[in-house]
Design a protein around this motif. Structure first.
Motif, PDB file in Angstrom:
ATOM      1  N   UNK A 149       0.802  -1.219   0.000  1.00 14.60           N
ATOM      2  CA  UNK A 149       0.000   0.000   0.000  1.00 14.60           C
ATOM      3  C   UNK A 149       0.837   1.272   0.000  1.00 14.60           C
ATOM      4  N   UNK A 150       2.150   1.121   0.046  1.00 15.43           N
ATOM      5  CA  UNK A 150       2.983   2.320   0.129  1.00 15.43           C
ATOM      6  C   UNK A 150       4.176   2.200  -0.797  1.00 15.43           C
ATOM      7  N   UNK A 167       8.999   0.450   2.365  1.00 15.68           N
ATOM      8  CA  UNK A 167       9.527   1.806   2.347  1.00 15.68           C
ATOM      9  C   UNK A 167       8.586   2.712   3.125  1.00 15.68           C
ATOM     10  N   UNK A 168       9.018   3.112   4.309  1.00 14.81           N
ATOM     11  CA  UNK A 168       8.162   3.894   5.190  1.00 14.81           C
ATOM     12  C   UNK A 168       8.126   5.355   4.767  1.00 14.81           C
ATOM     13  N   UNK A 191      16.803   7.256  16.870  1.00 15.89           N
ATOM     14  CA  UNK A 191      16.571   6.474  15.655  1.00 15.89           C
ATOM     15  C   UNK A 191      15.351   5.571  15.824  1.00 15.89           C
ATOM     16  N   UNK A 192      15.271   4.880  16.967  1.00 20.32           N
ATOM     17  CA  UNK A 192      14.135   3.994  17.219  1.00 20.32           C
ATOM     18  C   UNK A 192      12.821   4.771  17.241  1.00 20.32           C
ATOM     19  N   UNK A 193      12.843   5.949  17.864  1.00 20.12           N
ATOM     20  CA  UNK A 193      11.630   6.759  17.943  1.00 20.12           C
ATOM     21  C   UNK A 193      11.213   7.259  16.559  1.00 20.12           C
ATOM     22  N   UNK A 194      12.198   7.619  15.732  1.00 19.85           N
ATOM     23  CA  UNK A 194      11.880   8.070  14.373  1.00 19.85           C
ATOM     24  C   UNK A 194      11.284   6.934  13.550  1.00 19.85           C
ATOM     25  N   UNK A 195      11.850   5.737  13.735  1.00 24.37           N
ATOM     26  CA  UNK A 195      11.316   4.584  13.001  1.00 24.37           C
ATOM     27  C   UNK A 195       9.863   4.328  13.413  1.00 24.37           C
ATOM     28  N   UNK A 200       4.026   4.679  12.373  1.00 25.30           N
ATOM     29  CA  UNK A 200       2.721   5.228  12.744  1.00 25.30           C
ATOM     30  C   UNK A 200       2.146   6.060  11.604  1.00 25.30           C
ATOM     31  N   UNK A 201       3.017   6.799  10.925  1.00 27.84           N
ATOM     32  CA  UNK A 201       2.567   7.610   9.793  1.00 27.84           C
ATOM     33  C   UNK A 201       2.057   6.710   8.667  1.00 27.84           C
ATOM     34  N   UNK A 202       2.743   5.595   8.441  1.00 24.50           N
ATOM     35  CA  UNK A 202       2.303   4.670   7.399  1.00 24.50           C
ATOM     36  C   UNK A 202       0.935   4.079   7.728  1.00 24.50           C
TER      37      UNK A 202
END
Length: 207
Positions: A149-150, A167-168, A191-195, A200-202
């Motif tokens: 879906x992305x 691909x996020x 880095x973990x928080x950004x991932x 969550x955005x996806x």
């Protein structure tokens, strides 16, 4: 311990360190042998052991070294840089290594493993849970499923592929800055928080 997280952190650390190609290869082989020594706990999960043994001969063969002196030099350098500890064996057995993870959210914990009578020390996740939780991710360093879906927003229209890549969605610069402000001095946690934020955005885009 997460193989991919440690690998990315190592390359970021190298931006501030001058490491010879031989020293880089030595660290990568330490990661490989630590991963290969994975222990299956009574809960069915695989864990990275805190301590592991590797014979000098294996390193010499892998790195193309004719004697132990260059290996000793590389090991002492990583010890000085606080990336590994090493305890030589008093007998003929291989010495004992202990990698020092970049992820500051890891801590040693004792688990029951297989038929071992004594508990075994393994790395477990404690504080840095925003990205990956407690799952040890031993043999499958990128367990994420491909998304149907992305697609990569940076690719030209109608050229994206769904063949095996998750691909996020990217974060904006302001989103990155806000997350980094929450974890000053801890690039792994950031880095973990950004991932996690990208995941969550996806989910928000595909639900």
């Amino acid at each position: 311990m997460n193989y991919l997280t440690e690998l990315l952190a190592f390359f970021r650390w190298m931006e501030q360190q001058r490491l010879s190609p031989l020293l880089q290869a030595f660290w990568h082989y330490l990661m490989y042998f630590n991963n290969r020594a994975a222990i299956k706990g009574a809960d069915g999960f695989w864990y990275w052991p805190v301590e592991f043994r590797v014979p000098n001969k294996l390193f010499q063969d892998a790195l193309g070294l004719k004697n132990r002196q260059p290996l000793w030099t590389q090991r002492q350098t990583l010890i000085r840089k606080q990336r590994v500890t090493y305890t030589p064996d008093a007998g003929n057995r291989a010495g004992q290594y202990r990698l020092i993870p970049f992820d500051k959210g890891l801590a040693p914990a004792s688990i029951a493993a297989g038929e071992r009578q004594e508990p075994t020390l393994v790395w477990t996740q404690t504080a840095t849970e925003s990205g990956h939780g407690a799952q040890p991710y031993i043999n499958n360093i990128n367990p994420k499923q491909a998304s149907l879906f992305y697609h990569n927003q940076e690719e030209p229209p109608n050229t994206h592929s769904i063949h095996g890549f998750n691909l996020l969605p990217p974060l904006t610069e302001s989103e990155k800055a806000a997350i980094q402000a929450l974890y000053p001095g801890d690039s792994v946690a950031a880095f973990n928080a950004m991932w996690a934020a990208r995941e969550a955005k996806q989910k928000g885009e595909t639900t």
